[in-house]
Enzyme design. Sequence first.
Site, PDB file in Angstrom:
ATOM      1  N   HIS A 105       1.147  -1.045   0.134  1.00  0.00           N
ATOM      2  CA  HIS A 105       0.114  -0.064   0.181  1.00  0.00           C
ATOM      3  C   HIS A 105       0.631   1.519   0.177  1.00  0.00           C
ATOM      4  O   HIS A 105       0.600   2.193  -0.071  1.00  0.00           O
ATOM      5  CB  HIS A 105      -0.960   0.026   1.332  1.00  0.00           C
ATOM      6  CG  HIS A 105      -1.180   0.513   2.304  1.00  0.00           C
ATOM      7  ND1 HIS A 105      -0.168  -0.541   3.312  1.00  0.00           N
ATOM      8  CD2 HIS A 105      -0.692   1.458   2.975  1.00  0.00           C
ATOM      9  CE1 HIS A 105       0.095  -0.272   4.892  1.00  0.00           C
ATOM     10  NE2 HIS A 105       0.352   1.513   4.280  1.00  0.00           N
ATOM     11  N   ASP A 241       2.008  -7.835   2.533  1.00  0.00           N
ATOM     12  CA  ASP A 241       0.883  -6.279   1.675  1.00  0.00           C
ATOM     13  C   ASP A 241       2.437  -5.741   1.964  1.00  0.00           C
ATOM     14  O   ASP A 241       3.145  -5.097   2.709  1.00  0.00           O
ATOM     15  CB  ASP A 241       0.631  -5.248   3.378  1.00  0.00           C
ATOM     16  CG  ASP A 241       0.430  -3.878   3.169  1.00  0.00           C
ATOM     17  OD1 ASP A 241       1.537  -3.467   1.804  1.00  0.00           O
ATOM     18  OD2 ASP A 241      -0.317  -3.725   3.117  1.00  0.00           O
ATOM     19  N   SER A 670       4.061   2.277   8.634  1.00  0.00           N
ATOM     20  CA  SER A 670       3.924   1.461   7.213  1.00  0.00           C
ATOM     21  C   SER A 670       5.307   1.211   6.436  1.00  0.00           C
ATOM     22  O   SER A 670       5.492   1.988   6.112  1.00  0.00           O
ATOM     23  CB  SER A 670       2.758   1.845   6.019  1.00  0.00           C
ATOM     24  OG  SER A 670       1.430   1.494   6.674  1.00  0.00           O
TER      25      SER A 670
HETATM   26  N1  ARG Z   1      -4.813   0.364   7.824  1.00  0.00           N
HETATM   27  C1  ARG Z   1      -3.543   0.669   7.184  1.00  0.00           C
HETATM   28  C2  ARG Z   1      -3.334   2.352   7.056  1.00  0.00           C
HETATM   29  O1  ARG Z   1      -3.576   3.064   8.174  1.00  0.00           O
HETATM   30  C3  ARG Z   1      -3.226   0.473   5.733  1.00  0.00           C
HETATM   31  C4  ARG Z   1      -4.053   1.246   4.927  1.00  0.00           C
HETATM   32  C5  ARG Z   1      -4.458   0.040   3.334  1.00  0.00           C
HETATM   33  N2  ARG Z   1      -5.317   0.268   2.836  1.00  0.00           N
HETATM   34  C6  ARG Z   1      -6.100  -0.492   2.727  1.00  0.00           C
HETATM   35  N3  ARG Z   1      -7.558  -0.781   2.382  1.00  0.00           N
HETATM   36  N4  ARG Z   1      -6.516   0.745   2.751  1.00  0.00           N
HETATM   37  O2  ARG Z   1      -1.947   2.709   6.123  1.00  0.00           O
HETATM   38  N1  GLU Z   2      -1.356   1.608   7.297  1.00  0.00           N
HETATM   39  C1  GLU Z   2      -0.128   2.526   8.483  1.00  0.00           C
HETATM   40  C2  GLU Z   2       0.460   2.879   7.275  1.00  0.00           C
HETATM   41  O1  GLU Z   2       0.173   3.632   6.169  1.00  0.00           O
HETATM   42  C3  GLU Z   2       0.091   1.754   9.741  1.00  0.00           C
HETATM   43  C4  GLU Z   2      -1.117   1.133  10.550  1.00  0.00           C
HETATM   44  C5  GLU Z   2      -1.199   2.469  11.244  1.00  0.00           C
HETATM   45  O2  GLU Z   2      -1.459   3.015  11.590  1.00  0.00           O
HETATM   46  O3  GLU Z   2      -1.010   1.449  12.828  1.00  0.00           O
HETATM   47  O4  GLU Z   2       0.930   4.148   8.214  1.00  0.00           O
END
Ligand code: ARG
Ligand code: GLU
Length: 738
Positions: A105, A241, A670
């Site tokens: 991502h 991921d 991330s």
């Molecule tokens: N929750 C993770 C973060 O905050 C992954 C986000 C990417 N994936 C998604 N389905 N939007 O960035």
């Molecule tokens: N998915 C998050 C990011 O893009 C990391 C997850 C979180 O917020 O802990 O940095």
Amino acid sequence: MYYRQFEIYMLLKTINFYKMNTIKGFLIFGLLTFSTVCFAGEGMWLPQLLKALNEDEMQTMGMKLTAEQIYSVNQGSLKDAIVHFGGFCTGEVISNEGLVLTNHHCGYGQIQSHSSLDNNYLKKGFWAMKKEDELENPGLFVRFIERIDDVSDIILKGVTDDMTPEEVQSVVDKNLAAYRSTIEVGAFQELIVRPFYNGNQYFAFMTVSYPDVRLVGAPPESIGKFGADTDNWVFPRHTGDFSLFRIYAGPNNEPAEYSPENKPFVPKYSLPVSLDGVEEGDFTMIFGFPGRTTQYLPSVAVEQVVDVLDPAKIEIRDVALKIMDKYMRADEKVRIQYASKFARIANYWKKWIGEKSGLERSNAVDKKRMLEEEFEAKVKADPALWGQYGHLMKKFNEHYSQIEKYAYTRDYYNEVVGRNVEVLSTASVIGRLISQYESGDEASYNAFKDRVVPYLERVFKNYNKDIDREVFVALADLYRDNVEEQFIPTAFNVKGKSLEGYITDIYDRSALKDKDQLMAILGESPEEAVKKLKDDPVFILYRDWKEIYDEKVSAPYNKTKAEIDLLQKRYMRGLIDVFPERTFWPDANSTMRVTYGKVNGYEPRDAVYYMPVTYLDGVVEKYVPGDYEFDLDQKLIDLYEKKDYGQYADNSGRVPVCFIGSNHTTGGNSGSPAIDASGNLIGLNFDRVWEGTMSDIYYDPSICRNIMVDIRYVLFVIDKYAGAAHLINEMNLVHPKK
Ligand code: ARG
Ligand code: GLU
């Protein structure tokens, strides 16, 4: 139960006697360690202070490294393998040829930009089988940290407690400019100076960026985004991921803009990759660039987040997402167009829901209130403390009650005008273009227009009028019904009746929703174009809305916010002064941090325990043929059925996919490496668990967990699924447990 565990945690946590003196920077008065069980997890620590603050605790928890091996100014250390990826994620160097690992991502934008209908790398994945096939990414960079210096004395010189926010700012700005003028900054270097502990301390980071970063490999979405929005922020998780990039450098290994002649970058340090994994209870460490936390907010502020701000943002996005979802389900083309937009909006929508419920479940407001009572009692008992910190809570309460309606309206405005109604975002860009013209400078109008046109092309590529109109109507109604009358645009002042007729009318007459019409206008002379744009009905609404917002919301908000910031700075210093036996970590601010904990399951609900590791078996269990989130590629299923796992299975003969631990992480982490006790790469951070998403505001060690993809799954996909063994051969694979 949560509360009990928290108490034990506070009790057993390594206690460092550590006191801050704002004039002299940090002084360490002594270190004292309990060598008993640790539940540590909270905190995002500065790598250069690990020796003084954390080394003992980390070693007690099982770490076999020294702080010097993690961060050293003089020799290659772990920090030299860690990069700020594009400024928004973290990545790590995993070979001597500059191979960089980050999340799928995080590389999404790049993977998407190289994709077309014929070559859909999002769907099929991408693998460069030789270096010449690696793909250039204009605009992308990675940034290393060369040196970190405490510059508090310099930046805070002359700042006193009785100054107003404006006075403090002006002294700090002058000191900063003077300091910058003394530091030599080379090409591709950048000196980043940031406040810590709410402005009580400042650190300077000398950084160097490499702008030639090429795409090397990415799994298909059915692996890299498996589970998509349904599984986002959720454990048990089964997402692979990850994506791979490579840093290229000039002839002398120096940073260089893209050139076909550039060579793979040779890093000072690259992470060894462990094939042995970790088990429940093992030490883990995450090294990266967490974006923002607000851990020391007073209870009144947390209450506002829970009761006022989060609910407002959740409701707005809920309405917008439902409309998008309806159209996406009905039309495959729309689904593709809106996939990324939807994921972005849904990501924080879902996070806020988790955050609100986590803050409630863990009684965060009461816990903060108890801390404040303790704080106030100590302050009252000591005249010296009273002089500095008396009445702090009272002032917080007054200021937060004063700011509430502005903060609420500000969130509303940002969500509606700035984010979810696209034609209003377009109006805002047009507004900036018009002001370029009105500032009397045709050259800057043209320069700005040259940037606006390609931007709008991208917007229109994924634009659907029916969706945007419907979202516009729904959110305008919501705004009118939920925001105080004095803050709503004049045209909305029709009580009790939907704005549908009005919005539909201006939307249908506007050129801002139609690519051809808008581009035609932008093609005219600046004078003609500006005249037409200023007469556009959506633009007229936008301008009125913004004027009211700037004057009646933003201005009073900013004024009170500056006062709150200064109170927060005082409170932070107060916490350190009043509780000298506790160790405080500075809130995340996109600077390099280390966080550590253990591989650890948790109880999400009564009588339920989540084990910390998921397996490929679970991926196949979730498989829904043809589904947009849970489909799988036949090749992966074949490998699973033949158990063709190579060296990537664990002792149980299965391939581990994801695991969780008590490492305190946030957005920006991330792509951060998960590192074992001996400094080897064991995984890649990419998310947090649903029950613990409130950890940006309040960390509860019993339920806050980060989610990592196991490095053996990454290697398995690269080697067995993609057949890119040449990439594995570049890495330094190790067996620390053998
Ligand atoms: N929750 C993770 C973060 O905050 C992954 C986000 C990417 N994936 C998604 N389905 N939007 O960035
Ligand atoms: N998915 C998050 C990011 O893009 C990391 C997850 C979180 O917020 O802990 O940095």
